[in-house]
Enzyme design. Structure first.
Site, PDB file in Angstrom:
ATOM      1  N   LYS A  73       0.868  -1.316  -0.034  1.00  0.00           N
ATOM      2  CA  LYS A  73      -0.047   0.040  -0.152  1.00  0.00           C
ATOM      3  C   LYS A  73       0.746   1.303   0.071  1.00  0.00           C
ATOM      4  O   LYS A  73       0.277   2.308  -0.512  1.00  0.00           O
ATOM      5  CB  LYS A  73      -0.933   0.142   1.173  1.00  0.00           C
ATOM      6  CG  LYS A  73      -1.918  -1.072   1.189  1.00  0.00           C
ATOM      7  CD  LYS A  73      -2.710  -1.155   2.617  1.00  0.00           C
ATOM      8  CE  LYS A  73      -3.924  -2.091   2.715  1.00  0.00           C
ATOM      9  NZ  LYS A  73      -4.519  -1.954   3.773  1.00  0.00           N
ATOM     10  N   ASP A 109      -9.815   1.826   2.700  1.00  0.00           N
ATOM     11  CA  ASP A 109      -9.879   1.469   3.978  1.00  0.00           C
ATOM     12  C   ASP A 109     -10.483   2.376   5.076  1.00  0.00           C
ATOM     13  O   ASP A 109     -11.433   1.892   5.977  1.00  0.00           O
ATOM     14  CB  ASP A 109      -8.435   1.270   4.831  1.00  0.00           C
ATOM     15  CG  ASP A 109      -7.697   0.073   3.988  1.00  0.00           C
ATOM     16  OD1 ASP A 109      -8.381  -0.907   3.581  1.00  0.00           O
ATOM     17  OD2 ASP A 109      -6.580  -0.054   4.112  1.00  0.00           O
TER      18      ASP A 109
END
Ligand code: NAP
Length: 294
Positions: A73, A109
């Protein structure tokens, strides 16, 4: 590869339940819209050193979208052509959308966490004073989300002072007028009684992944009411959640967060609202984890 391709890249990736979730949602969409019948979500084991090459290759092969999991990420953040403004302070992307100019990076997220907390605990981040445990990658995303949604106050507690201070520095530009405090987990015990009632505790530490891990906080010190969200979903019942249940505090594990970040990613790739695909993802995720849906 014929049809429209999506993929998740990770290292390791073999335990990821994202393919099960995403392919279940695509199958559900295909029931009413034939264009989704030839969409498929793959999984690829990619070493971090190979990520730049993999992203170039998948872009050349016109993959519609990519999900990134640990440890990609942060690496991918500097490798995309454009970044969604909301993802910029997070410094990490978990969802990429193909564009002719290159990958467009997003981070879903925070949306996943906020939606799961609302769904499972009936709490809005904008209305809850928050105690965030941890200062790693997940805590950074969570802290940015809490501040961007205008939580009334944010306390962050972490085991190591140095990483805590780094996170506080990153959050400062997003803080606005929101009170932001940092304490070590060690000193939290002495300060916990000073925290307000109505607190939402979010565990973004990895303490709880193993049975032998220490409890990050003594929940009995908190004023009531309080609620606890643990980002960990495997195991679904961490010691922290068992302690919360023992004290009668509303509590939830992190599977809902995984489900809703996935539904939001699929929305970015298809335009179909996340709320429409979340139920199919939830069924598939619960089945993959051997859990029953509430
Ligand atoms: P990370 O970057 O490695 O950060 C780990 C954090 O946990 C650090 O703050 C670390 O503190 C703390 N920690 C580790 N062991 C501890 C212990 N024994 N006692 C107290 N604190 C401890 O990991 P991450 O990527 O942020 O992930 C954190 C957790 O969130 C993981 O369990 C992950 O599975 C979960 N997560 C869930 C989702 C979801 O969709 N549900 C999404 C992302 C992450 P120090 O700074 O002191 O080392």
């Amino acid at each position: 590869m014929p049809g429209t391709s999506l993929a998740v890249l990770g290292h390791p990736i073999k335990h990821s339940i994202s393919p099960a979730m995403q392919n279940a949602a695509l199958a559900e969409l295909a029931r009413t819209d034939a264009q989704y019948a030839d969409w498929h979500y793959h999984r690829f084991e990619i070493h971090p050193d190979d990520l730049p090459h993999a992203l170039t290759l998948l872009h050349a092969k016109k993959f519609r979208g990519v999900n990134l999991t640990v440890p990609h990420k942060i690496i991918a953040f500097d490798r995309v052509a454009a970044i969604d403004p909301a993802a910029r302070p997070v410094g990490a992307v978990n969802t990429l959308l193909w564009t002719p100019a290159g990958w467009h990076g997003f981070n879903t997220d925070g949306y996943g966490m906020a939606t799961a907390i609302r769904e499972s605990l009936g709490r809005d981040l904008s209305a809850s004073p928050i105690l965030l445990l941890g200062a790693g990658g997940a805590a950074r995303g969570a802290g940015v989300e809490c501040l961007q949604r205008g939580c009334p106050a944010l306390w962050i507690a972490n085991r190591t002072r140095e990483t805590l201070d780094q996170l506080l520095a990153v959050l400062k530009p997003v803080q606005g007028s929101i009170p932001l405090h940092g304490v070590t987990l060690e000193s939290l015990g002495a300060n916990a009684t000073g925290l307000p009632a109505g607190l939402l505790v979010i565990n973004a530490t990895s303490a709880g992944l193993r049975d032998t891990d220490p409890l990050p906080i003594d929940l009995s010190l908190l004023s009531r009411p309080a609620a606890v969200f643990d980002m960990i979903y495997n195991p679904p019942q961490t010691r922290l959640l068992q302690a919360a249940a023992g004290l009668g505090l509303p509590n939830a594990h992190g599977l809902g967060m995984l489900i809703h970040q996935g539904a939001r990613a699929l929305e970015i790739w298809t335009g179909v609202p996340a709320a429409r695909t979340a139920p199919a993802m939830s069924s598939a995720a619960h089945a993959a984890m051997g859990l029953s849906e509430a």
